[in-house]
Design an enzyme around this catalytic site. Structure first.
Site, PDB file in Angstrom:
ATOM      1  N   ARG A  65       0.839  -1.222   0.000  1.00 26.49           N
ATOM      2  CA  ARG A  65       0.000   0.000   0.000  1.00 26.49           C
ATOM      3  C   ARG A  65       0.867   1.263   0.000  1.00 26.49           C
ATOM      4  O   ARG A  65       0.532   2.271   0.628  1.00 26.49           O
ATOM      5  CB  ARG A  65      -0.958   0.032   1.200  1.00 26.49           C
ATOM      6  CG  ARG A  65      -1.879  -1.134   1.282  1.00 26.49           C
ATOM      7  CD  ARG A  65      -2.879  -1.210   0.134  1.00 26.49           C
ATOM      8  NE  ARG A  65      -3.556  -2.487   0.187  1.00 26.49           N
ATOM      9  CZ  ARG A  65      -3.162  -3.586  -0.500  1.00 26.49           C
ATOM     10  NH1 ARG A  65      -2.120  -3.535  -1.326  1.00 26.49           N
ATOM     11  NH2 ARG A  65      -3.819  -4.711  -0.392  1.00 26.49           N
TER      12      ARG A  65
ATOM     13  N   GLU B 121      -4.652   2.994   7.043  1.00 26.12           N
ATOM     14  CA  GLU B 121      -4.448   2.894   5.588  1.00 26.12           C
ATOM     15  C   GLU B 121      -5.214   4.039   4.909  1.00 26.12           C
ATOM     16  O   GLU B 121      -4.801   4.556   3.889  1.00 26.12           O
ATOM     17  CB  GLU B 121      -4.983   1.537   5.104  1.00 26.12           C
ATOM     18  CG  GLU B 121      -4.802   1.309   3.613  1.00 26.12           C
ATOM     19  CD  GLU B 121      -5.171  -0.108   3.206  1.00 26.12           C
ATOM     20  OE1 GLU B 121      -4.787  -1.067   3.901  1.00 26.12           O
ATOM     21  OE2 GLU B 121      -5.857  -0.251   2.183  1.00 26.12           O
TER      22      GLU B 121
ATOM     23  N   SER C 259     -10.541  -1.245   4.108  1.00 24.79           N
ATOM     24  CA  SER C 259      -9.776  -1.493   5.336  1.00 24.79           C
ATOM     25  C   SER C 259      -9.310  -0.166   5.923  1.00 24.79           C
ATOM     26  O   SER C 259      -8.699   0.634   5.221  1.00 24.79           O
ATOM     27  CB  SER C 259      -8.545  -2.339   5.028  1.00 24.79           C
ATOM     28  OG  SER C 259      -8.955  -3.592   4.540  1.00 24.79           O
TER      29      SER C 259
HETATM   30  C1  LIG Z   1     -15.631  -1.297  -0.385  1.00 26.46           C
HETATM   31  C2  LIG Z   1     -14.169  -0.986  -0.528  1.00 26.46           C
HETATM   32  C3  LIG Z   1     -13.271  -2.008  -0.764  1.00 26.46           C
HETATM   33  C4  LIG Z   1     -11.900  -1.730  -0.903  1.00 26.46           C
HETATM   34  N1  LIG Z   1     -11.059  -2.768  -1.164  1.00 26.46           N
HETATM   35  C5  LIG Z   1      -9.751  -2.516  -1.340  1.00 26.46           C
HETATM   36  C6  LIG Z   1      -8.853  -3.584  -1.649  1.00 26.46           C
HETATM   37  O1  LIG Z   1      -9.241  -4.740  -1.782  1.00 26.46           O
HETATM   38  N2  LIG Z   1      -7.542  -3.283  -1.815  1.00 26.46           N
HETATM   39  C7  LIG Z   1      -7.066  -1.999  -1.682  1.00 26.46           C
HETATM   40  O2  LIG Z   1      -5.858  -1.782  -1.865  1.00 26.46           O
HETATM   41  N3  LIG Z   1      -7.903  -0.968  -1.390  1.00 26.46           N
HETATM   42  C8  LIG Z   1      -9.221  -1.189  -1.232  1.00 26.46           C
HETATM   43  N4  LIG Z   1     -10.073  -0.152  -0.939  1.00 26.46           N
HETATM   44  C9  LIG Z   1      -9.541   1.211  -0.752  1.00 26.46           C
HETATM   45  C10 LIG Z   1      -9.532   2.080  -2.019  1.00 26.46           C
HETATM   46  O3  LIG Z   1     -10.533   1.669  -2.929  1.00 26.46           O
HETATM   47  C11 LIG Z   1      -8.173   2.063  -2.711  1.00 26.46           C
HETATM   48  O4  LIG Z   1      -7.163   2.589  -1.872  1.00 26.46           O
HETATM   49  C12 LIG Z   1      -8.195   2.888  -4.019  1.00 26.46           C
HETATM   50  O5  LIG Z   1      -7.000   2.647  -4.715  1.00 26.46           O
HETATM   51  C13 LIG Z   1      -8.338   4.392  -3.796  1.00 26.46           C
HETATM   52  O6  LIG Z   1      -8.599   4.980  -5.055  1.00 26.46           O
HETATM   53  P1  LIG Z   1      -9.432   6.339  -5.179  1.00 26.46           P
HETATM   54  O7  LIG Z   1      -9.423   6.738  -6.605  1.00 26.46           O
HETATM   55  O8  LIG Z   1     -10.742   6.206  -4.543  1.00 26.46           O
HETATM   56  O9  LIG Z   1      -8.490   7.323  -4.363  1.00 26.46           O
HETATM   57  P2  LIG Z   1      -8.968   8.349  -3.234  1.00 26.46           P
HETATM   58  O10 LIG Z   1      -9.523   7.576  -2.103  1.00 26.46           O
HETATM   59  O11 LIG Z   1      -9.781   9.401  -3.850  1.00 26.46           O
HETATM   60  O12 LIG Z   1      -7.542   8.928  -2.811  1.00 26.46           O
HETATM   61  C14 LIG Z   1      -6.611   8.123  -2.130  1.00 26.46           C
HETATM   62  C15 LIG Z   1      -5.244   8.825  -2.191  1.00 26.46           C
HETATM   63  O13 LIG Z   1      -4.781   8.762  -3.556  1.00 26.46           O
HETATM   64  C16 LIG Z   1      -4.462  10.089  -4.013  1.00 26.46           C
HETATM   65  N5  LIG Z   1      -4.788  10.136  -5.444  1.00 26.46           N
HETATM   66  C17 LIG Z   1      -5.937   9.735  -6.034  1.00 26.46           C
HETATM   67  N6  LIG Z   1      -5.854   9.907  -7.358  1.00 26.46           N
HETATM   68  C18 LIG Z   1      -4.630  10.429  -7.613  1.00 26.46           C
HETATM   69  C19 LIG Z   1      -3.951  10.848  -8.798  1.00 26.46           C
HETATM   70  N7  LIG Z   1      -4.505  10.741 -10.012  1.00 26.46           N
HETATM   71  N8  LIG Z   1      -2.710  11.375  -8.662  1.00 26.46           N
HETATM   72  C20 LIG Z   1      -2.123  11.488  -7.440  1.00 26.46           C
HETATM   73  N9  LIG Z   1      -2.714  11.112  -6.287  1.00 26.46           N
HETATM   74  C21 LIG Z   1      -3.955  10.584  -6.377  1.00 26.46           C
HETATM   75  C22 LIG Z   1      -5.334  11.010  -3.187  1.00 26.46           C
HETATM   76  O14 LIG Z   1      -4.800  12.319  -3.152  1.00 26.46           O
HETATM   77  C23 LIG Z   1      -5.317  10.314  -1.837  1.00 26.46           C
HETATM   78  O15 LIG Z   1      -4.180  10.672  -1.098  1.00 26.46           O
HETATM   79  C24 LIG Z   1     -11.440  -0.395  -0.793  1.00 26.46           C
HETATM   80  C25 LIG Z   1     -12.343   0.642  -0.543  1.00 26.46           C
HETATM   81  C26 LIG Z   1     -13.703   0.345  -0.417  1.00 26.46           C
HETATM   82  C27 LIG Z   1     -14.666   1.469  -0.176  1.00 26.46           C
END
Ligand SMILES: Cc1cc2nc3c(=O)[nH]c(=O)nc-3n(C[C@H](O)[C@H](O)[C@H](O)COP(=O)(O)OP(=O)(O)OC[C@H]3O[C@@H](n4cnc5c(N)ncnc54)[C@H](O)[C@@H]3O)c2cc1C
Length: 308
Positions: A179, A300, A229
């Site tokens: 992560r 996380e 998580s």
């Molecule tokens: C139901 C559920 C299940 C999940 N299961 C998993 C799993 O199995 N495995 C896992 O690893 N995670 C999981 N997650 C967590 C999450 O989905 C991941 O961490 C995902 O990668 C976050 O992506 P996001 O676009 O929503 O980023 P956001 O939550 O919007 O942002 C997260 C971080 O990434 C940065 N960011 C986003 N986009 C960019 C970009 N283009 N450039 C630079 N920085 C950026 C943001 O500034 C922030 O710091 C889960 C979440 C939920 C709600």
């Protein structure tokens, strides 16, 4: 005029139609959080212009993907929340004899990409079918599941830095870990990603995707707003869910926030949770687990806006 309104009107002079005040609860999967200025960016040129303007005006910014790993303050945030859309949310698919090469915008929805890859017979992204983020967010977090992560198929990442200069970084230089990626230590925007995928039978890939989705539905409390998580796996490798369960915290509630009874590393919004409720519950969990097991859990999830 408060600071959100004044930032909004300043940015609107330059980007009319793309800047508005939104509630973070509408932009995050926990469905909590107050007002923020949102700028929807549809091209790299527009992004470079916006970053230039924010640098000149001293306006902080935050890139938001699907908000699926974010706890946003109830008071909102000072940062302009930048969201990638339009040409920054497109995928180009190239099939070769040896495999697939994908050029993907940072704003592409990861589960849709994973589903499309399965349907086209491009293998390697099945694990991502239930991770509800964007490709940019997944690279930033090195999102993963079931022993796979985004790093496995990644060839390169294109970023724009806070001055608006573009740079391409090859996979090995992304410093991926559990992560973790180097982008967590930088002020850059992930605008594009190049992935290398294998070739397989679409029917086999689709059935694997289905199997993974079913597993996740059984394991996770997906009927409630959540952010996946909450805590990272400690270095010793003990699952945070087990530590939280052993501390007797399943079902523990603060206001509308509850430690899920289905999966203890999930905190769910039972309907009317505030970010404050969730934050208080996170603190209780961290302290109770430390007292019970001596393990210090680290989040996380990431915070947006005020934290005290
Ligand atoms: C139901 C559920 C299940 C999940 N299961 C998993 C799993 O199995 N495995 C896992 O690893 N995670 C999981 N997650 C967590 C999450 O989905 C991941 O961490 C995902 O990668 C976050 O992506 P996001 O676009 O929503 O980023 P956001 O939550 O919007 O942002 C997260 C971080 O990434 C940065 N960011 C986003 N986009 C960019 C970009 N283009 N450039 C630079 N920085 C950026 C943001 O500034 C922030 O710091 C889960 C979440 C939920 C709600």
């Amino acid at each position: 005029m408060n600071s959100v309104e004044s930032t909004c009107s300043l940015l609107r002079e330059h980007f009319p139609g793309d800047v508005e005040i939104l509630q973070l609860r509408d932009l995050t999967t926990w469905q909590t959080g107050g007002p923020a200025v949102s700028a929807t960016v549809t091209s790299s040129v527009m992004l470079a212009d916006l970053l230039g303007l924010t640098a000149r005006e001293g306006i902080p910014w935050f890139i938001l993907g699907q908000g699926s790993n974010i706890l946003a303050s109830d008071e909102g945030c000072r940062e302009v929340v930048i969201r990638l859309s339009g040409s920054m949310a497109l995928t180009a698919w190239h099939r070769f004899e040896s495999g697939w090469n994908l050029v993907i915008g940072g704003g592409v929805h990861l589960p849709s990409l994973s589903g499309a890859a399965c349907s086209r017979g491009a293998s390697g992204l099945e694990f991502a079918i239930g991770i509800p983020g964007t490709v940019g967010g997944a690279v930033f977090m090195n999102a993963g599941a079931y022993g796979n992560s985004v790093a496995d198929s990644l060839k390169s990442v294109t970023v724009l830095d806070y001055r608006g200069s573009a740079n391409t970084i090859v996979g090995e230089e992304c410093c991926f870990g559990y992560r973790f990626s180097r982008f967590q230590k930088e002020r850059t925007v992930i605008t594009g990603v190049e992935l290398s995928l294998g070739i397989d039978d679409p029917a086999v890939l689709r059935s694997e995707g289905k199997r993974i989705l079913e597993l996740r539905r059984k394991k996770f409390p997906l009927q409630y707003p959540n952010a996946g998580s909450v805590f990272r796996k400690p270095d010793e490798g003990i699952a945070p869910g087990k530590l939280i369960e052993d501390a007797g915290l399943k079902g523990r509630t603060v206001g509308g926030a509850r430690v899920s009874r289905k999966h203890a590393n999930f905190i769910i919004n039972t309907g009317k949770a505030t970010s404050e409720d969730i934050m208080e519950l996170i603190d209780i969990v961290r302290e109770s687990v430390l007292a019970c097991s001596g393990m210090l859990l680290k989040e996380e999830i990431r915070y947006l806006g005020r934290r005290d």
